[in-house]
Design a protein around this motif. Sequence first.
Motif, PDB file in Angstrom:
ATOM      1  N   ALA A  63      70.691  58.988  -0.706  1.00 47.53           N
ATOM      2  CA  ALA A  63      71.781  58.733   0.239  1.00 47.53           C
ATOM      3  C   ALA A  63      71.315  57.849   1.386  1.00 47.53           C
ATOM      4  N   GLU A  81      72.092  54.266   0.897  1.00 45.89           N
ATOM      5  CA  GLU A  81      73.482  53.904   1.155  1.00 45.89           C
ATOM      6  C   GLU A  81      73.759  53.809   2.656  1.00 45.89           C
ATOM      7  N   ALA A  82      73.120  54.669   3.433  1.00 37.51           N
ATOM      8  CA  ALA A  82      73.269  54.574   4.888  1.00 37.51           C
ATOM      9  C   ALA A  82      72.733  53.233   5.389  1.00 37.51           C
ATOM     10  N   GLU A 117      72.561  50.579   3.563  1.00 32.35           N
ATOM     11  CA  GLU A 117      73.472  49.569   3.031  1.00 32.35           C
ATOM     12  C   GLU A 117      74.680  49.385   3.945  1.00 32.35           C
ATOM     13  N   VAL A 118      75.217  50.490   4.470  1.00 31.31           N
ATOM     14  CA  VAL A 118      76.331  50.398   5.424  1.00 31.31           C
ATOM     15  C   VAL A 118      75.890  49.617   6.654  1.00 31.31           C
ATOM     16  N   VAL A 166      71.142  61.377   6.361  1.00 31.00           N
ATOM     17  CA  VAL A 166      71.959  60.174   6.261  1.00 31.00           C
ATOM     18  C   VAL A 166      72.140  59.537   7.630  1.00 31.00           C
ATOM     19  N   ALA A 195      80.177  59.331   6.250  1.00 31.69           N
ATOM     20  CA  ALA A 195      79.587  59.931   5.051  1.00 31.69           C
ATOM     21  C   ALA A 195      80.357  61.221   4.807  1.00 31.69           C
ATOM     22  N   THR A 223      79.756  55.614   2.742  1.00 35.85           N
ATOM     23  CA  THR A 223      78.888  55.739   1.579  1.00 35.85           C
ATOM     24  C   THR A 223      79.732  56.087   0.356  1.00 35.85           C
ATOM     25  N   SER A 224      79.102  56.097  -0.805  1.00 35.84           N
ATOM     26  CA  SER A 224      79.843  56.279  -2.056  1.00 35.84           C
ATOM     27  C   SER A 224      80.365  57.703  -2.247  1.00 35.84           C
ATOM     28  N   CYS A 277      80.382  51.438  -0.199  1.00 34.87           N
ATOM     29  CA  CYS A 277      79.428  50.901  -1.164  1.00 34.87           C
ATOM     30  C   CYS A 277      79.417  51.803  -2.392  1.00 34.87           C
TER      31      CYS A 277
END
Length: 604
Positions: free
Chosen positions: A361, A364-365, A367-368, A393, A464, A490-491, A512
């Motif tokens: 995770a 993804e954090a 990525e944001v 996260v 999230a 996040t996803s 994402c």
Amino acid sequence: MTACLRLFSAFCLAALLAACASSPSSSLGELPRTPDASIEQLLERADSSKSAAEAASLRLSAADMAYQQKDLPRAARILEQVSLDALKPAQQVFASTLAAELAMNRNQPKAALKALQHPSLQRLGELPEAQQVRTYTVHSAALEADGQQLAAVEQRVLLAPLLSGQAADANQNTIWALVAALPAEQLQPAANPVVSGWTSLALALKRAGTLEQQQAAIDAWRKQNPDHPAAVKLPEPLAKLKELTSEPLTKIALLLPQEGPLANVARALRDGFMAAHLQAQQSGQPTPDIQVYDSSKITSLDDFYRQAQAAGAQMVVGPLEKPLVKQLAAMAQLPLPTLAMNYADAGQKAPPQLFQFGLAAEDEAREVSRRARADGLVRAVAMVPSGEWGDRVLAAFRQDWESNGGTLLAAERIAQPVALAQQIADLLKLRQSEGRAKSLQETVGGDVAAQPSRRQDSDFLFLAATPQQAQQIKPTLNFQYAGDLPVYATSNLYSASGDVNQYNDMNGIRFCETPWLLDSNNPLRQQVVQQWPQAAGSLGRLYAMGVDAYGLAPRLGQLKALPDSRIEGLSGSLSINQSQRIERQLPWAEFASGQVKRLPDTPR
């Protein structure tokens, strides 16, 4: 006598030619010399000088001496007293370079680039090599920090002929790191043939798939560009790549639990792994034998490795269980290269044979953070679940966001629905807006038409959350007069269920997600979903991870040798960090009118 006159004439002619040759340098001026005096003495001499040019030159020397002594604030103060107009071009170049160096020490690349735009820089090639090295070095660093990688490469190519030994090698390795990190579409021919050679080499490596294909691409490029600096001496990462053994991977030990709480997760990973193996076989590629081991039955990792080695395994993929991964990370050495399907604790040192891969995770954090930064946003607020997962996260987002110049204004832990409206109101300071309206009513008397408004200092909300939580949060934002606040998520909020009503409740949220769930046309995905329909939903992320583990297994040495290279996988765009953890960058989508709309990828 005649001979003497001829000799005298020749001498006079030589003197005249020398004078003519020196005239450009006299207009250029001289660089400040290293003075045999202290900073204080130089400044005293400057203050008492009757020549503005001499005073400026003395102050310039003093500013540079302060810079060399790491007294950066003092160097900046002295340099501010120097008028460029009072200097000759050589000194102007020197002053502009020093200003750029000071700006870079303040982490201000744009200010450094502005300083290096002075017209005097056009005469840099006429100056001593030491000054050229200094100017090219800070110019390339400023361009790189400003995201202009190809322009930074151009500066380093100009720098290269001035260097030798370790400095030359380091410069060449930096050039390669810069071009290798560029996306393929930016690797275009350039006006400088040496730069074009670098970009064509990087493009050839990106187009090659396997390690063997990359080695062949390097050989072919060297034949086409025999005089290029990289052909004469390969950058260190490419030299290491050439040294990697080309012995094919013939047997893999797949170590996953077949019983226990992680059995279902392991089954999806294994099925994705074997599906990729089958596809490789069907396409005629050489494939390794796969032997499956049950990690839920393991009592000793040492015994397992002895058994796997005796069976001829060259690599281990697994385990999945975090306690086992932590045990591996605690070892000094491993008998076989191992791609764990989970991560040890952050910061835990691991042996060189251990690589770690998972659907983290934290990726993804980050990525944001990367996407919001690319979209020009600066100030964030955040909502994450309560508990250890949410803490991780949020910490990952905060670290990446703030280290790249962003500001996190406030964060809330997601509570039960009954408290959600109050939390969002607190996060966006809605009650302060209502209080101002009430105060105004009391001041002027009577009713005042005032609609509550959210705080205006936040650019977006980092979210999230589960799909159910996100379904409540976005409508609550709309209700709380914050429907215009962009939401980057996040996803976790994407169920991939196709539920139009659920998606409608989240309209406008950007998130994402894995390529697996955003690209339903991928042939391997279609085959897997036909065999296991659950792979079309959120479980698909695990199938994608299994597929990517198969692709990573033979290419770990390649990623290690070329740390700026990537593998375009179905769980994300994969790279390796210094801790030998696989990191993912993800594509983006947005909920729009009850549908999932794919967005352009974030620029790299």
